[in-house]
Enzyme design. Sequence first.
Site, PDB file in Angstrom:
ATOM      1  CB  THR A  88      21.997 -24.947  38.911  1.00 43.20           C
ATOM      2  OG1 THR A  88      22.387 -25.775  39.909  1.00 43.20           O
ATOM      3  CG2 THR A  88      22.951 -25.555  37.627  1.00 43.20           C
ATOM      4  CG  ASP A 139      24.722 -28.664  43.065  1.00 42.94           C
ATOM      5  OD1 ASP A 139      24.635 -27.996  43.878  1.00 42.94           O
ATOM      6  OD2 ASP A 139      23.667 -29.278  42.610  1.00 42.94           O
ATOM      7  CB  THR A 194      21.406 -27.365  50.593  1.00 47.46           C
ATOM      8  OG1 THR A 194      22.192 -28.587  50.770  1.00 47.46           O
ATOM      9  CG2 THR A 194      20.912 -27.404  49.267  1.00 47.46           C
TER      10      THR A 194
END
Length: 357
Positions: A83, A127, A176
């Site tokens: 981020t 995200d 992730t």
Amino acid sequence: MSANINMDMNDDEFLHIVRSERSIEGFDDDVDKGVNLRPQRLSDFIGQEKVRENLDVFIKAAKERNEPLDHLFLIGPPGLGKTTLAQISARELGADFKITSAPALEKPKDLVGILSTITEGTVFFIDEIHRLKHTIEEMLYIAMEDYELDWIIGQGASARTVRIPIPRFTLVGATTKAGSVASPLRSRFGIIQRFEYYSKEELARVIKRSAGLLDIKVEEEAAFLMGQCSRGTPRVANRVLRRMRDYAAVMHTDTITVGVVKAGLNRLEIDALGLEHIDREILSTIINNFAGGPVGAETLAISIGESQDTLEDYYEPYLIQCGLLQRTPRGRIVTEKAYEHLGLANKKGTTEQNSLF
């Protein structure tokens, strides 16, 4: 986040709602008493040398051509700076920055509400992009390639498509779980960068920088010790620094010394490898309840009272990186190093354990 859009409304009503949507602005969540610990420029960003150097080249080239940066895909465990690097990219480009997360985009109108209000060159950060819903992914494909939005108004024979042009923008997707990202979406990113865990030395530098911003005195050796116990992650390093600051204040010292760090880490149950209580519980559960493994992830998660996603995304990667745990087709197995770290005897003997490597 978005106004209600009636599928039967006419084109003018729909476009009016779209254009009146409120934009989602970027924000910094790593703030302590008004002090933002996030680096503001690439030159301030510590670690991830290859990623930083490559991105510096791509940003400079985009600025010389007066074009938006190509779509950027960032892969890596949580807390490594994805981020932050997205925010820095927008700042280096001199562009607006908008941020959201995939779970927050529940309906296509949510994405339309954001993309219809962006300006030329905006850096739009999503995200956990692997959690995007399929319908939103499909809409994003056209936006990334053609810089247009397709929206179907009406139903049945009266349905019609409205194509809305949008300014050229840069999509930054962070995940992730790169393997969970659909191949068509991944292939549309022109720049793909992978983050690695930080070294102890890099984390010590992160801690020294954060300590300076927070006006905290830290001994060099104490900073290294905190870095060693921070799981290779800057976010954890900053968290440990704050807690050691608390212990130093209670111990009436204005400097975080090695003694303060050792006492604080002992109280927090963090050991020399950075393992917390739950990490050691994972290893001891496999050893004591399942004879060292193999054991499935679902069974292990139930045994320790954690969700399987938390186990696989947060705890296991660091245990594997430390060489304490192995993932095999049959399940999770602790290594000889785990027995040594916990001070336990390997009842299975070393022969069988070594044969698993």
